[in-house]
Design an enzyme around this catalytic site. Structure first.
Site, short mmCIF file in Angstrom:
data_model
loop_
_atom_site.label_atom_id
_atom_site.label_comp_id
_atom_site.label_asym_id
_atom_site.label_seq_id
_atom_site.Cartn_x
_atom_site.Cartn_y
_atom_site.Cartn_z
CB ALA A 108 -2.92 3.76 1.06
CG LEU A 129 -2.14 -0.87 1.23
CD1 LEU A 129 -2.77 -0.90 2.62
CD2 LEU A 129 -3.16 -0.39 0.20
CG ASP A 130 0.89 4.00 -3.21
OD1 ASP A 130 2.00 3.58 -3.58
OD2 ASP A 130 -0.11 4.04 -3.96
N PRO A 131 2.42 4.87 0.91
CG PRO A 131 4.60 5.72 1.05
CD PRO A 131 3.61 5.15 0.06
#
Length: 308
Positions: free
Chosen positions: A41, A37-39
């Site tokens: 998110a 997951l992107d930072p």
């Protein structure tokens, strides 16, 4: 300790933060995950502890359905398609209605479609991540080579008050919510980017079952199924004895397919000892396989019992 662990990734945690946390918590145990997951998110990640369970992550990574709740802002664009990029306002001040948004998603996005990944992504080209070469003149050609078929199975508009759209999306593996937000903005010629993102499901696993970092110091749940010659040999009673010795609550029961199912609740240290003992098995049992899940308890058990 080994098994599939349901983890709640906090906002701003990067991949290295997650792996370091698990390395500290589980004494260097081999760890993997079924998709980053992107930072910016948050939400559910399925982690694998131990070689047996990290191998199981491959199918989850490539062949799973995932549910997200996304907040999209219209009227602006981002070079990364999300809140972490350079954001610019768009001159076009069109304000699509909720009905128009629903109609466009149904016509243009629902079902299997081709999707171009964001320039800023972890996908690789000749060994380099796209995020590291996104200023290259050849990037547009590279992105064309990365176009792939993905699926939007279903969606639900949770709320909409321009410029903010909150939407639930059920998608296939490989679906970029960031690209969806950007593409949706392009359809209305007003621009859009992904402001927040929460992953709520991966196949049958739900975010409500996920352990946040601060949960690991308390009571957690360890459950699973053990296969082999485990019925009619006193294996449930053996599990009960181990649980009583370690002050563990939960249950053990036979299943119609000839296996033994269990649920155990305690601290990590006690559950690790519990796992080690039941894997060894009792004198008469012969274990051929096992499946373990580590998660947040839905309800608390006050003792350990054998179910018949």
């Amino acid at each position: 300790m080994e098994g599939l662990l349901l983890f709640y990734k906090p906002i701003d945690w990067k991949n290295k933060d997650i792996l370091n946390f698990f390395k500290r918590t589980f004494n260097g145990q081999k760890t993997g995950h079924s998709g980053t997951l992107d930072p910016f998110a948050e939400g559910l990640m399925v982690m694998g502890l131990g070689r047996k369970f990290t191998k199981k992550l491959h199918d989850l990574l490539l062949h799973s359905q995932k549910e997200y709740i996304a907040k999209i802002e219209f009227g602006k664009i981002s070079d990364t398609y999300d809140i972490d990029g350079k954001i610019k306002e768009v001159k076009n001040k069109i304000k699509p209605t909720s009905a128009e948004i629903k109609s466009v998603i149904e016509k243009e996005f629902l079902g299997e479609k081709s999707q171009t990944p964001p320039v800023y992504s972890a996908k690789k080209h000749k060994g380099k991540r796209l995020r590291d070469i996104r200023e290259s003149k050849e990037i547009s050609e590279i992105l064309k080579s990365k176009i792939k078929k993905v699926t939007l199975f279903d969606f639900e508009i949770i709320s909409y008050k321009h410029p903010y759209l909150e939407i639930k999306l059920l998608v296939s593996s490989g679906f970029y919510i960031r690209s969806f937000a950007n593409d949706l903005g392009e359809k209305f010629k007003t621009g859009a980017y992904l402001k927040t993102l929460k992953r709520t499901k991966i196949n049958e696993f739900s975010v409500e079952q996920a352990l946040a970092p601060n949960n690991f110091s308390g009571i957690i749940e360890f459950c699973g199924k053990i296969s082999g010659q485990v019925q009619g040999v006193g294996f449930r009673f053996f599990i009960n004895e181990v649980a009583a010795k370690l002050n563990i609550n939960g249950y053990a029961k036979n299943t119609p397919d000839g296996n033994v199912e269990f649920l155990a609740q305690s601290d990590i240290g006690s559950l690790n000892k519990f796992q080690n003992e039941i894997i060894k098995g009792s004198s008469f049992a012969q274990i051929s396989d096992y499946e373990f899940i580590i998660q947040k308890p839905e309800r608390t058990f006050e003792n350990f019992k054998i179910s018949f």
